[in-house]
Write an enzyme that holds these catalytic residues in place. Structure first.
Site, PDB file in Angstrom:
ATOM      1  CE  LYS A 105      -4.498   0.797   0.250  1.00 12.44           C
ATOM      2  NZ  LYS A 105      -5.561  -0.085  -0.275  1.00 12.44           N
ATOM      3  N   GLY A 217     -20.252   6.810   2.752  1.00 11.26           N
ATOM      4  CA  GLY A 217     -19.183   7.067   1.767  1.00 11.26           C
ATOM      5  C   GLY A 217     -19.801   7.094   0.378  1.00 11.26           C
ATOM      6  N   GLY A 219     -17.836   7.934  -2.577  1.00 11.18           N
ATOM      7  CA  GLY A 219     -16.752   8.100  -3.545  1.00 11.18           C
ATOM      8  C   GLY A 219     -16.826   6.975  -4.553  1.00 11.18           C
ATOM      9  CG  ASN A 220     -14.137   3.828  -7.221  1.00 13.71           C
ATOM     10  OD1 ASN A 220     -14.668   2.756  -6.901  1.00 13.71           O
ATOM     11  ND2 ASN A 220     -13.532   3.976  -8.370  1.00 13.71           N
ATOM     12  N   GLY A 222     -18.445   3.772  -2.660  1.00 10.85           N
ATOM     13  CA  GLY A 222     -19.793   4.023  -2.134  1.00 10.85           C
ATOM     14  C   GLY A 222     -20.793   4.382  -3.225  1.00 10.85           C
TER      15      GLY A 222
HETATM   16  P1  NAD Z   1     -12.895   7.773  -2.523  1.00  9.06           P
HETATM   17  O1  NAD Z   1     -11.872   8.786  -2.233  1.00  9.06           O
HETATM   18  O2  NAD Z   1     -13.385   7.647  -3.918  1.00  9.06           O
HETATM   19  O3  NAD Z   1     -14.185   8.048  -1.594  1.00  9.06           O
HETATM   20  C1  NAD Z   1     -14.129   8.214  -0.207  1.00  9.06           C
HETATM   21  C2  NAD Z   1     -15.519   8.651   0.253  1.00  9.06           C
HETATM   22  O4  NAD Z   1     -15.554   8.658   1.672  1.00  9.06           O
HETATM   23  C3  NAD Z   1     -15.889  10.062  -0.201  1.00  9.06           C
HETATM   24  O5  NAD Z   1     -17.255  10.068  -0.586  1.00  9.06           O
HETATM   25  C4  NAD Z   1     -15.745  10.884   1.067  1.00  9.06           C
HETATM   26  O6  NAD Z   1     -16.602  12.024   1.101  1.00  9.06           O
HETATM   27  C5  NAD Z   1     -16.156   9.864   2.105  1.00  9.06           C
HETATM   28  N1  NAD Z   1     -15.704  10.170   3.444  1.00  9.06           N
HETATM   29  C6  NAD Z   1     -14.480  10.584   3.840  1.00  9.06           C
HETATM   30  N2  NAD Z   1     -14.471  10.776   5.172  1.00  9.06           N
HETATM   31  C7  NAD Z   1     -15.710  10.431   5.612  1.00  9.06           C
HETATM   32  C8  NAD Z   1     -16.331  10.398   6.877  1.00  9.06           C
HETATM   33  N3  NAD Z   1     -15.673  10.752   7.980  1.00  9.06           N
HETATM   34  N4  NAD Z   1     -17.631   9.997   6.948  1.00  9.06           N
HETATM   35  C9  NAD Z   1     -18.301   9.626   5.839  1.00  9.06           C
HETATM   36  N5  NAD Z   1     -17.769   9.652   4.618  1.00  9.06           N
HETATM   37  C10 NAD Z   1     -16.498  10.043   4.513  1.00  9.06           C
HETATM   38  O7  NAD Z   1     -12.321   6.399  -1.966  1.00  9.06           O
HETATM   39  P2  NAD Z   1     -12.752   4.929  -2.401  1.00  9.06           P
HETATM   40  O8  NAD Z   1     -11.830   4.460  -3.440  1.00  9.06           O
HETATM   41  O9  NAD Z   1     -14.228   4.888  -2.619  1.00  9.06           O
HETATM   42  O10 NAD Z   1     -12.384   4.104  -1.074  1.00  9.06           O
HETATM   43  C11 NAD Z   1     -13.294   3.979   0.015  1.00  9.06           C
HETATM   44  C12 NAD Z   1     -12.866   2.814   0.882  1.00  9.06           C
HETATM   45  O11 NAD Z   1     -12.846   1.618   0.105  1.00  9.06           O
HETATM   46  C13 NAD Z   1     -11.450   2.929   1.469  1.00  9.06           C
HETATM   47  O12 NAD Z   1     -11.435   2.277   2.712  1.00  9.06           O
HETATM   48  C14 NAD Z   1     -10.616   2.163   0.478  1.00  9.06           C
HETATM   49  O13 NAD Z   1      -9.391   1.713   1.029  1.00  9.06           O
HETATM   50  C15 NAD Z   1     -11.557   1.019   0.178  1.00  9.06           C
HETATM   51  N6  NAD Z   1     -11.286   0.287  -1.051  1.00  9.06           N
HETATM   52  C16 NAD Z   1     -11.222   0.944  -2.245  1.00  9.06           C
HETATM   53  C17 NAD Z   1     -10.987   0.210  -3.392  1.00  9.06           C
HETATM   54  C18 NAD Z   1     -10.984   0.847  -4.752  1.00  9.06           C
HETATM   55  O14 NAD Z   1     -10.923   0.112  -5.738  1.00  9.06           O
HETATM   56  N7  NAD Z   1     -11.084   2.156  -4.887  1.00  9.06           N
HETATM   57  C19 NAD Z   1     -10.791  -1.182  -3.329  1.00  9.06           C
HETATM   58  C20 NAD Z   1     -10.894  -1.816  -2.091  1.00  9.06           C
HETATM   59  C21 NAD Z   1     -11.148  -1.058  -0.964  1.00  9.06           C
END
Ligand code: NAD
Length: 415
Positions: A105, A217, A219-220, A222
């Site tokens: 990571k 959440g 983002g990607n 959620g």
């Molecule tokens: P992202 O940056 O696209 O989205 C993060 C989201 O979380 C945003 O909507 C942000 O507003 C929200 N957020 C941040 N702080 C917050 C809080 N205190 N309360 C509520 N919402 C909050 O990130 P992502 O890629 O969607 O990743 C989200 C999670 O999924 C992380 O734990 C990441 O490690 C995990 N993950 C991501 C992937 C991937 O392919 N992108 C794969 C496996 C796991």
């Protein structure tokens, strides 16, 4: 133990299966420590002409099963310790899903919202310049994570290729489809998670189409969880949130309209026809499925008792503290653990590497079918072991993942 420390929590999960696997202390010591950690200061020229120095990390936790693989985060409160925990988790995730990859990571301490596009590009390229000797398709392959995306990966892959003197698509995954990215990668984490939820519901005689869902959440992970949940799996998504707070409508939200609203206003809040609620209130909603898809430690010992959903699907990494995990288990909640539920992202990243190595491009239908097969296989293996040993799904998942790594370590002569 600090219940909020992700690395401690991952190590505790590892130790929980060491007796069952008869791990000797030397093997356990190897598995409880990263193989390599890189911590650097990166100077980047800002738009105002001044140099700013950013702290950045890469942890290559364990490469027993293959080159290491794991995302890169841009986050203002990033720490080496969280990255270490996430890298360890990647090791067990890749193993559980039977991928020929180890775990890693990376992270940069920054708030990307305060940076211009040019500054983000220079920071992304500088990260690769500094990390170059340790990266590459047969060493360590990054992907997007919190606050990084396909554009970030395109810049990084381009910088890697410039230094290497040849276009090297396989050096990064989660790239745009026009640059060797895979169909379906962007939604893969969420799609894979829904396949796991569907399996879990079917075991309980339920279908996704009958379920209500709250998602933390947007983002990607959620937002795709919400969109696919509604449009592909037929679930009623009643609540979503981002870092500014959430919205709730018990009749269900139109996710496409919420996406448009967020794009326009910058937040999901104040969505017409829904009431605003806090992230804490979202966790306590009476839904069938709660999906934490934001950051680690969203649910701790201080709010775990509020959770009313019978199923919690960890689409984020480490959203439950270790204590919260115990509280939910005692209350009979089914927790679909992160290494199982959110493995879809790294699985399709692996598919992307396979396509890059073969100069191939698969249709979305092929990607999704292969993803579905892998997620189902992993769920079935974990569920069967959990039932046989009468243990939580998380412990069963770690047992399978750790056993595979230890077996490979023995074959390599490391144990
Ligand atoms: P992202 O940056 O696209 O989205 C993060 C989201 O979380 C945003 O909507 C942000 O507003 C929200 N957020 C941040 N702080 C917050 C809080 N205190 N309360 C509520 N919402 C909050 O990130 P992502 O890629 O969607 O990743 C989200 C999670 O999924 C992380 O734990 C990441 O490690 C995990 N993950 C991501 C992937 C991937 O392919 N992108 C794969 C496996 C796991």
């Amino acid at each position: 133990m600090d219940e909020m420390n992700l690395f401690e929590s991952v190590k505790k999960n590892l130790c929980s299966c060491s007796a069952d696997l008869s791990l000797d202390e030397n093997v356990e010591a190897l598995l409880k420590n990263p193989q390599r950690e890189i911590s650097v200061s990166i100077p980047v020229r800002m738009d105002n002409g001044k140099i700013r120095v950013f702290q950045a990390f890469r942890v290559q936790y364990n490469d027993t099963l293959g080159p290491t693989k794991g995302g890169i985060r841009f986050h203002p409160s990033e720490t080496i310790d969280t990255i270490r925990g996430l890298a360890a988790l990647m090791t067990w995730k890749c193993s559980l899903h039977n991928l020929p990859l180890g775990g890693s990571k990376g992270g940069v301490v920054c708030n990307p919202r305060d940076l211009s596009t040019g500054e983000r590009e220079r920071l992304s390229r500088s990260y690769v310049q500094v990390m170059y000797p340790y990266l590459g398709p047969d060493r360590d392959i990054p992907a997007p994570d919190v606050y990084t995306d396909a554009q970030t990966m395109a810049w990084m892959m381009d910088e890697y290729s410039r230094i290497a003197g040849k276009t090297t698509f396989g050096s990064f995954t989660g790239k745009p489809v026009s640059l060797g990215g895979s169909e379906g990668r962007e939604e893969a984490t969420a799609r894979g998670g829904w396949y796991v939820i569907r399996e879990a519901l079917q075991e309980r005689g339920m279908e996704t189409g009958q379920s209500t869902v709250a998602i933390q959440g947007f983002g990607n992970v959620g937002s795709h969880a919400a969109l696919l949940g509604q449009e592909v799996f037929g679930a009623r998504v009643v609540a979503v949130s981002d870092s500014t707070g959430g919205i709730y409508n018990p009749e269900g939200l139109s996710i496409r309209q919420v996406l448009a609203h967020k794009k326009k206003s910058g937040s999901v809040r104040n969505f017409p026809g829904a009431s605003n609620l806090t992230n804490e209130e979202l966790l306590a909603l009476p839904v069938d499925i709660l999906i934490p898809a934001a950051l680690e430690n969203a649910i701790t010992s201080s709010n775990a008792k509020l959770v009313r959903a019978p199923i919690v699907a960890e689409f984020a990494n480490g959203p439950l503290s270790h204590d919260a995990d115990d509280i939910l288990f005692d209350s009979g909640t089914t927790v679909l653990p992160d290494l199982l539920a959110n493995g879809g992202g790294v699985i399709v990243s692996y598919f992307e590497m396979v396509q890059n190595f073969n100069m191939d491009h698969w249709d979305a239908s092929i990607v999704n079918q292969r993803l579905e097969n892998k997620m189902k296989d992993a769920y079935q293996a974990v569920s069967r072991l959990a039932e046989r040993n009468n243990v939580p799904l998380r412990k069963a998942a770690y047992t399978i993942a750790v056993a595979r790594v230890v077996n490979a370590m023995r074959m390599r002569g490391w144990a």
